[in-house]
Design a protein around this motif. Structure first.
Motif, PDB file in Angstrom:
ATOM      1  N   ARG A 143       0.822  -1.384  -0.033  1.00  0.00           N
ATOM      2  CA  ARG A 143       0.263   0.138  -0.013  1.00  0.00           C
ATOM      3  C   ARG A 143       0.558   1.379  -0.374  1.00  0.00           C
ATOM      4  O   ARG A 143       1.875   0.919   0.216  1.00  0.00           O
ATOM      5  N   ASN A 144       0.870   2.255  -1.007  1.00  0.00           N
ATOM      6  CA  ASN A 144       0.762   3.279  -0.502  1.00  0.00           C
ATOM      7  C   ASN A 144       0.551   4.169   0.370  1.00  0.00           C
ATOM      8  O   ASN A 144      -0.575   4.537   1.282  1.00  0.00           O
ATOM      9  N   ILE A 145       1.373   5.808   0.951  1.00  0.00           N
ATOM     10  CA  ILE A 145       0.817   6.850   1.422  1.00  0.00           C
ATOM     11  C   ILE A 145       0.049   7.656   0.961  1.00  0.00           C
ATOM     12  O   ILE A 145      -0.137   8.344  -0.464  1.00  0.00           O
ATOM     13  N   SER A 146      -1.393   8.212   1.448  1.00  0.00           N
ATOM     14  CA  SER A 146      -1.482   9.231   0.118  1.00  0.00           C
ATOM     15  C   SER A 146      -1.735  10.188   0.924  1.00  0.00           C
ATOM     16  O   SER A 146      -0.772  10.569   1.622  1.00  0.00           O
ATOM     17  N   GLY A 147      -2.038  11.197  -0.009  1.00  0.00           N
ATOM     18  CA  GLY A 147      -1.252  12.462  -0.222  1.00  0.00           C
ATOM     19  C   GLY A 147      -0.126  12.691  -1.444  1.00  0.00           C
ATOM     20  O   GLY A 147      -0.401  11.957  -2.465  1.00  0.00           O
ATOM     21  N   ASP A 148       0.553  13.802  -1.767  1.00  0.00           N
ATOM     22  CA  ASP A 148       0.765  13.928  -2.726  1.00  0.00           C
ATOM     23  C   ASP A 148       2.490  13.399  -2.612  1.00  0.00           C
ATOM     24  O   ASP A 148       3.112  13.832  -1.463  1.00  0.00           O
ATOM     25  N   ALA A 149       2.519  12.837  -4.055  1.00  0.00           N
ATOM     26  CA  ALA A 149       2.945  12.223  -3.456  1.00  0.00           C
ATOM     27  C   ALA A 149       4.865  12.674  -3.086  1.00  0.00           C
ATOM     28  O   ALA A 149       5.530  12.244  -2.564  1.00  0.00           O
ATOM     29  N   ALA A 150       5.359  13.662  -4.126  1.00  0.00           N
ATOM     30  CA  ALA A 150       6.171  14.142  -3.713  1.00  0.00           C
ATOM     31  C   ALA A 150       6.783  15.046  -2.167  1.00  0.00           C
ATOM     32  O   ALA A 150       7.938  14.723  -1.719  1.00  0.00           O
ATOM     33  N   VAL A 151       5.529  15.479  -1.764  1.00  0.00           N
ATOM     34  CA  VAL A 151       5.323  15.997  -0.189  1.00  0.00           C
ATOM     35  C   VAL A 151       5.751  14.342   0.543  1.00  0.00           C
ATOM     36  O   VAL A 151       6.726  14.183   1.915  1.00  0.00           O
ATOM     37  N   VAL A 152       5.188  13.779   0.443  1.00  0.00           N
ATOM     38  CA  VAL A 152       5.426  12.304   1.327  1.00  0.00           C
ATOM     39  C   VAL A 152       6.888  11.675   0.937  1.00  0.00           C
ATOM     40  O   VAL A 152       7.359  11.339   2.156  1.00  0.00           O
ATOM     41  N   ALA A 153       7.564  11.599  -0.087  1.00  0.00           N
ATOM     42  CA  ALA A 153       8.388  10.983  -0.690  1.00  0.00           C
ATOM     43  C   ALA A 153       9.441  11.976   0.123  1.00  0.00           C
ATOM     44  O   ALA A 153      10.477  11.668   0.629  1.00  0.00           O
ATOM     45  N   GLY A 154       9.483  12.630   0.528  1.00  0.00           N
ATOM     46  CA  GLY A 154      10.123  13.915   0.794  1.00  0.00           C
ATOM     47  C   GLY A 154      10.167  14.271   2.262  1.00  0.00           C
ATOM     48  O   GLY A 154      11.011  13.826   3.012  1.00  0.00           O
ATOM     49  N   ASP A 155       9.046  13.787   2.803  1.00  0.00           N
ATOM     50  CA  ASP A 155       8.967  13.595   4.867  1.00  0.00           C
ATOM     51  C   ASP A 155       9.091  12.108   4.441  1.00  0.00           C
ATOM     52  O   ASP A 155      10.653  11.978   5.945  1.00  0.00           O
ATOM     53  N   VAL A 156       9.737  11.363   4.308  1.00  0.00           N
ATOM     54  CA  VAL A 156      10.103   9.569   3.757  1.00  0.00           C
ATOM     55  C   VAL A 156      11.964   9.761   4.268  1.00  0.00           C
ATOM     56  O   VAL A 156      12.185   9.073   4.880  1.00  0.00           O
ATOM     57  N   ARG A 157      12.332  10.307   3.317  1.00  0.00           N
ATOM     58  CA  ARG A 157      14.178  10.285   3.105  1.00  0.00           C
ATOM     59  C   ARG A 157      14.329  11.194   4.520  1.00  0.00           C
ATOM     60  O   ARG A 157      15.595  11.153   4.621  1.00  0.00           O
ATOM     61  N   ARG A 158      13.848  12.175   4.703  1.00  0.00           N
ATOM     62  CA  ARG A 158      13.969  13.276   5.886  1.00  0.00           C
ATOM     63  C   ARG A 158      13.646  12.495   6.918  1.00  0.00           C
ATOM     64  O   ARG A 158      15.064  12.018   7.761  1.00  0.00           O
ATOM     65  N   LEU A 159      13.133  11.467   7.422  1.00  0.00           N
ATOM     66  CA  LEU A 159      12.824  11.525   8.718  1.00  0.00           C
ATOM     67  C   LEU A 159      14.058   9.909   8.833  1.00  0.00           C
ATOM     68  O   LEU A 159      14.723   9.565   9.537  1.00  0.00           O
ATOM     69  N   LEU A 160      13.571   8.754   7.565  1.00  0.00           N
ATOM     70  CA  LEU A 160      15.442   8.200   7.081  1.00  0.00           C
ATOM     71  C   LEU A 160      16.252   9.173   6.882  1.00  0.00           C
ATOM     72  O   LEU A 160      17.258   7.968   7.925  1.00  0.00           O
ATOM     73  N   ALA A 161      16.363  10.261   7.071  1.00  0.00           N
ATOM     74  CA  ALA A 161      18.525  11.056   6.894  1.00  0.00           C
ATOM     75  C   ALA A 161      18.776  10.884   8.371  1.00  0.00           C
ATOM     76  O   ALA A 161      19.478  11.025   8.976  1.00  0.00           O
ATOM     77  N   GLU A 162      17.626  11.514   9.068  1.00  0.00           N
ATOM     78  CA  GLU A 162      17.773  12.257  10.283  1.00  0.00           C
ATOM     79  C   GLU A 162      18.022  11.029  11.634  1.00  0.00           C
ATOM     80  O   GLU A 162      18.727  10.852  12.369  1.00  0.00           O
ATOM     81  N   THR A 163      17.433   9.477  10.990  1.00  0.00           N
ATOM     82  CA  THR A 163      17.624   8.794  11.944  1.00  0.00           C
ATOM     83  C   THR A 163      19.036   7.999  11.389  1.00  0.00           C
ATOM     84  O   THR A 163      19.856   7.658  12.318  1.00  0.00           O
ATOM     85  N   ALA A 164      19.238   7.925  10.420  1.00  0.00           N
ATOM     86  CA  ALA A 164      20.444   8.181   9.695  1.00  0.00           C
ATOM     87  C   ALA A 164      21.543   8.481  10.402  1.00  0.00           C
ATOM     88  O   ALA A 164      22.417   8.000  10.917  1.00  0.00           O
TER      89      ALA A 164
END
Length: 639
Positions: free
Chosen positions: A141-162
């Motif tokens: 399943r995909n996260i609902s919402g604007d794809a660019a915004v969602v992708a940016g949030d996911v990458r930001r979360l992973l970058a900070e966790t890394a």
């Protein structure tokens, strides 16, 4: 060594579940032979070693004398939130059993459980760039919402966790939490981990490499993970790890309450002490450094340095010498980050876990009080995201120390000139580094309160932060101008040949165009992955710049490009950067663009570029070290 790559499209997996069994091509061992005997021994000892380790991590080798070809090397790691040592050992033991079932008689196998991983082979564990243990799993399943915004949030979360995992001193492990409910995106949870034996920089690179593997499809999934033997990450829309998250990440538009500081919970309301941890290199003297020097950039600076009267201490007080004598051993090679022409740089740690880089100027370096004061005063007044930050300084007698922000990814030359590490920098990353350096130089030349000419710009003076953003460092040789003056002269030519503009090397004339020339050399080095001083002849061209010009003139510029970037769909961008570089290294300073022009050319693909004129071939000896040099001939090029 190539393993079996499994790319799955699954719903989230339960804790403790078997994820993947990767059987490699390391050959087979003989039943009841020595290899099997060694493997059986590790199946007993490794679970015990892993469960008894504070990091729940272990490596071991089983061999018998006289049979080196039958040695078995193994590695086991339990997930960072596993607190039950018995459960860790049981997971590793189960992994050995699964390996025997899934990969019978294979000398190489990798087993991924949700709670642990195991790898054994006839060779040592793979490097962080090896893909033989790669495994991916994604929610359908995909996260609902604007794809660019969602992708940016996911990458930001992973970058900070890394980043948090790479700086974790205990287990190279971190968990994250993004409360995005206020912006119509589900709350997301994350985890990142490396094997604890990886240095912080290598850990971060490994995780960044995995995050970069996410594409426009997988970055909007409702959950997923990518694992290598050396590092892994995972994110989900539900809590899948034990304990409180290490960090909270806020997406744009959301304002969640801050996560309490773990250090604050531990220490209550105690006042934080700016005392350097005594177990980490240059550490102890730095508390004094910050006390005596921070923000004291006044007319009394020279007098205070000479008389030892800084920070309110009585004249003649030799407190620094006492600290130095007591903690001299802490300037250890174990904590050394590198060494340049002006002395070694060490890693340090404040008591509140702030990591720092400590530049200890060598007495023989040639950087005296004037250069030291110059660097302190300059960096204290300059603030830009592409300039390194100075936290403090200290000087007494011949001892001079500068305390900078710690940048885990070292310097640019560490990557672009190394055959193994350069693969971490694809063209998009290299272009971002070029653009970041350009922005930093534009600030120095035009937008800062002072007009600053760096005079020693080179890859070793370009540091990289945790996200590979460039920061210009080492301002000891920089010159300051008022806004109505644009150039100067000197009888003392300092810097590094190979990066000096010809008018500066031969006549001592320097201006902002001197830095533009150095920047052009760096672009060519970034594009080619070669040093300007790496060629062995003078007959046709004396350096890389001459070689680049020859290839450009003959329309063979693609031969200049680093092999790791070819074939590449970014050819127009590569060609454009080479054109800009050759414009920057033209012989006459008046023909070179300003940094304003350079930034405009880099940011606009539609901007028409001029053709470059013949570059500067100046009659000097070019060396590949970072030591300042002022003499030589072009008949020999040292490598």
């Amino acid at each position: 060594m190539v393993g079996v790559l499994l790319l799955l499209n699954l719903m989230p997996l339960a804790a403790g579940e078997l994820l993947a069994q990767l059987c490699g091509d390391g050959g087979n061992y003989t039943a009841n032979g020595i290899y099997q005997s060694n493997l059986a021994r590790l199946a007993v000892t490794l679970p015990i070693n892993a469960s008894s380790s504070p990091e729940l991590f272990a490596t071991d080798t089983a061999r018998q004398e006289g049979t080196p070809d039958d040695a078995v090397h193994a590695l086991a790691l339990c997930r960072g939130d596993v607190t039950n040592a018995t459960a860790c050992g049981a997971c590793v033991a189960a992994s050995f059993q699964d390996a025997r079932r899934a990969c019978p008689n294979d000398k190489l196998a990798t087993i991924f459980y949700d709670d642990c991983l195991l790898r054994f082979a006839a060779d040592t564990p793979p490097s962080i760039t090896e893909n033989g243990t790669l495994f991916q799993a994604w929610n359908r399943r995909n996260i609902s919402g604007d794809a660019a915004v969602v992708a940016g949030d996911v990458r930001r979360l992973l970058a900070e966790t890394a980043r948090a995992a790479s700086t974790s001193t205990a287990r190279r492990f971190a968990t994250g939490f993004m409360d995005a409910s206020s912006v119509s995106i589900p709350t997301l949870y994350s985890l990142a981990q490396c094997t604890p034996d990886l240095p912080a920089g290598d850990c971060l690179l490994c995780l960044q490499r995995l995050i970069a593997m996410m594409n426009s499809t997988t970055s909007v999934r409702l959950g997923g993970r990518i694992l290598l033997l050396r590092c892994n990450f995972r994110f989900e829309a539900f809590v899948f790890y034990a304990g409180e998250p290490t960090l909270r990440v806020s997406p744009p538009g959301a304002t969640p309450p801050p996560v309490p500081d773990p250090m604050a919970r531990t220490n209550g309301n105690k006042r934080k002490s700016w005392v350097v941890a005594a177990a980490v290199a240059p550490v102890a003297a730095l508390a004094f450094c910050l006390i005596v020097c921070y923000c004291r950039w006044s007319r009394r600076l020279r007098k205070d340095y000479e008389e030892g009267a800084l920070g309110g201490f009585k004249k003649g007080t030799n407190l620094f010498a006492k600290w130095k004598e007591r903690f001299q051993s802490n300037f250890s090679d174990e904590n050394k980050l590198g060494e340049g022409g002006f002395g070694p740089v060490y890693k340090g740690l404040f008591s509140d876990e702030l990591e720092i880089a400590v530049k200890r100027l060598a007495s023989h370096s040639g950087q005296g009080l004037i250069e030291f004061k110059n660097e302190v005063q300059l960096i204290a007044k300059l603030q830009h995201r592409n300039l390194v930050r100075l936290f403090g300084c200290c000087s007494q007698g011949e001892e001079k120390i500068l305390v900078y922000e710690y940048l885990p990814n070292k310097s640019l030359d560490f990557y672009i000139f190394d055959e193994n590490r350069k693969s971490f920098l694809d063209w998009n990353k290299r272009l971002a580094i070029i653009e970041g350096i350009a922005q930093g130089l534009l600030y120095l030349h035009k937008h800062s309160r002072l007009r600053v000419i760096h005079r020693d710009l080179k890859p070793s003076n370009i540091l990289l932060d945790s996200e590979m953003n460039p920061k210009i460092s080492d301002f000891g040789l920089a010159k300051i101008f008022s806004s109505n003056i644009n150039e100067g002269t000197t009888r003392r030519v300092v810097g590094t040949y190979g990066y000096m503009a010809p008018e500066y090397a031969s006549e001592g004339l320097f201006s902002p165009k001197s830095d533009v020339f150095s920047f052009g050399v760096i672009i060519v080095e970034i594009v080619s992955g070669k040093r300007n001083a790496s060629l062995h002849q003078c007959e046709d061209f004396i350096n890389l710049i001459g070689y680049a010009w020859q290839l450009w003139a003959e329309e063979r510029w693609l031969e200049l490009v680093d092999a790791s970037l070819v074939p590449n769909s970014q050819s127009p961008s590569l060609m454009r950067c080479i054109n800009i570089a050759l414009l920057c290294v033209q012989e006459n300073a008046v023909d070179r663009p300003t940094m304003s022009d350079v930034v405009a050319m880099l940011s606009s693909e539609s901007m028409v570029l001029d053709g470059p004129k013949h570059p500067a071939y100046f009659n000097v000896r070019v060396t590949n070290n970072d030591e300042p040099s002022t003499t030589g001939t072009c008949s020999t090029i040292n490598v």
